[in-house]
Design an enzyme around this catalytic site. Structure first.
Site, PDB file in Angstrom:
ATOM      1  N   LYS A 166       0.831  -1.194   0.000  1.00 60.26           N
ATOM      2  CA  LYS A 166       0.000   0.000   0.000  1.00 60.26           C
ATOM      3  C   LYS A 166       0.871   1.253   0.000  1.00 60.26           C
ATOM      4  O   LYS A 166       1.986   1.243   0.528  1.00 60.26           O
ATOM      5  CB  LYS A 166      -0.879   0.035   1.260  1.00 60.26           C
ATOM      6  CG  LYS A 166      -1.885  -1.081   1.410  1.00 60.26           C
ATOM      7  CD  LYS A 166      -2.604  -0.952   2.747  1.00 60.26           C
ATOM      8  CE  LYS A 166      -3.587  -2.088   2.982  1.00 60.26           C
ATOM      9  NZ  LYS A 166      -4.780  -1.956   2.146  1.00 60.26           N
TER      10      LYS A 166
ATOM     11  N   ARG B 283      -9.839 -11.965   2.789  1.00 63.79           N
ATOM     12  CA  ARG B 283     -10.670 -13.102   2.368  1.00 63.79           C
ATOM     13  C   ARG B 283      -9.926 -14.424   2.525  1.00 63.79           C
ATOM     14  O   ARG B 283     -10.548 -15.463   2.734  1.00 63.79           O
ATOM     15  CB  ARG B 283     -11.138 -12.885   0.929  1.00 63.79           C
ATOM     16  CG  ARG B 283     -10.031 -12.876  -0.108  1.00 63.79           C
ATOM     17  CD  ARG B 283     -10.448 -12.201  -1.408  1.00 63.79           C
ATOM     18  NE  ARG B 283     -10.580 -10.761  -1.250  1.00 63.79           N
ATOM     19  CZ  ARG B 283     -10.986  -9.942  -2.206  1.00 63.79           C
ATOM     20  NH1 ARG B 283     -11.309 -10.430  -3.398  1.00 63.79           N
ATOM     21  NH2 ARG B 283     -11.087  -8.644  -1.990  1.00 63.79           N
TER      22      ARG B 283
END
Length: 427
Positions: free
Chosen positions: A207, A281
């Site tokens: 990020k 996830r």
């Protein structure tokens, strides 16, 4: 000792000298909040933020009109991530005062836990904090197991182990059983699954700083479902519920997972990793497999899962996904009863097929051809829920945390969602 500032309520508009849009006025007796009968709870919360902004750290809620919801709206806006604030509460009946005390204990725990620096709150610390909270409300009915590090790999929790192995702090799975029945064979009514990424750098799909600086809050789903279970217990939950927290750091190291890796899950699904920043996830999948194995009536997973949900709803609503219309309606009813913001977003069968991989059954992220990121993430999770069309709710909890203050919230965690899930569990 400084005298507390008195805060009173009025249904009359403020004196014209304060302006025709004034929500509060100041006089020799204290501060008056001027309700308009349209959005009184929101007005009180916004006014509380302004009062805090004035540097007033001791208040007394006095006079008529203060019920529990108005008291709670004031505290939601008044509480901040630093400094101490003191509130003298109005007289409430015993039931309302107990409810308020439980909210102050549990929802403040959620907010403070999410706000904690990642250096102080690693995977093991998060799991232990959850255990400590639940033992504080129902220790005689709680048992738990913590599995961590290489034990996860040996027991085939491959998603959680893969994501967390790049950190010196080992990944952890907390499996907690709240069983008030005393019967070890009692059926499990519900399973709660929380994403507990205690810091998310994005891994090798790293990020930018502007997106990483709030990633201590990426365990917001785990904290919220923990708080929801504790809060439901204080409201008399008498059914068996299991909690699964999937806790890890997502960091870069010589041992971190890489693009192109394939994760082989216990339920037979193979997943190609094409974005290490879609790690939530991957860890939730392990928790959902365990939850499905309990055959409960209800599975709820909660995760700060996608930027797409935040793009759609901002930080103002939690995004709800489900194939079960009846159950989704029940949750939205609970949210309305608790004055918490949830919004249902689309989840269709075709979303389950929008994660193609050349080398595995599933990709962990959608391609440019399938841009509905929040829906495809929910579709991904459905592959790990045995009966995904009934009894399963996925909450992409974009309203758990704010990077900057706004008119109704201080910067940091909100605690939103605890009351709604507790309401649903006890309905």
């Amino acid at each position: 000792m400084t005298e507390a500032m008195k805060i009173t309520l009025s249904t009359q508009p403020a004196d014209a000298r304060w302006g025709d849009k004034a929500t509060y006025s100041i006089n020799n007796d204290g501060i008056t909040l001027h309700l308009n009968g349209k959005d009184d709870l929101g007005l009180i919360q916004r006014a509380a933020r302004k009062i805090d902004g004035l540097g007033i750290k001791q208040v007394a809620l006095t006079g008529e009109g203060w019920d529990i919801e108005r008291c709670w709206a004031f505290w939601a806006g008044y509480k901040g991530p630093k400094g101490v604030r003191t509130v003298m509460w109005p007289d409430l009946d015993d039931a309302q005062r107990q409810e308020l005390d439980n909210r102050l204990t549990i929802i403040d725990w959620v907010r403070d836990t999410i706000n904690a620096p990642a250096e102080e709150l690693g995977p093991e610390q998060l799991a232990q904090r959850a255990v400590d909270l639940l033992c504080s409300v129902a220790c005689d009915s709680v048992t738990y197991r913590i599995t961590k590090g290489e034990d996860l790999r040996e027991q085939n929790y491959m998603g959680l182990h893969t994501v967390g192995r790049g950190s010196e702090r080992p990944p952890v799975l907390l499996a907690l059983d709240y069983n008030p029945t005393g019967d070890k064979d009692a059926p499990v009514y519900a399973c709660l699954v929380g994403k507990g990424i205690t810091f998310d750098s994005g891994g090798y799909s790293i990020k930018q700083s502007a997106f990483m600086d709030s990633m201590k809050s990426d365990m917001g789903g785990a904290a919220t479902v923990t708080g929801a279970l504790a809060f439901a217990i204080t409201r008399g939950l008498n059914k068996r519920v299991k909690l699964f927290l999937c806790c890890a750091d997502n960091l870069i190291s010589g041992n971190a997972f890489k693009l192109g890796d394939i994760i082989r899950y216990r339920n037979g699904k193979n997943v190609e990793v094409m974005n290490t920043d879609a790690e939530g996830r991957l860890v939730l999948a392990d928790g959902l497999i365990d939850a499905s194995a309990q055959h409960p009536e209800l599975i709820i997973d909660m995760a700060t899962l996608t930027g797409a949900a935040k793009t759609a709803l901002g930080n103002d609503y939690h995004a709800l996904f489900s194939f079960d219309d009846t159950l989704a309606g029940r949750l939205l009813t609970s949210a309305a009863q608790e004055n918490e913001p949830f919004w249902r977003l689309p989840l269709a069968e075709f979303h389950r097929n929008q994660l193609p991989s050349n080398f595995a059954e599933l990709n962990n992220t959608g391609s440019a051809a399938y841009p509905a990121g929040a829906s495809t993430a929910a579709g991904f999770l459905s592959h790990f829920v045995e009966n995904y069309r009934e009894g399963w709710l996925h909450i992409d909890c974009s309203a758990t945390y704010r990077k900057a203050p706004v008119e109704q919230w201080a910067a940091g965690a909100t605690g939103l969602g605890v009351r709604t899930i507790a309401n649903l569990l006890t309905a």
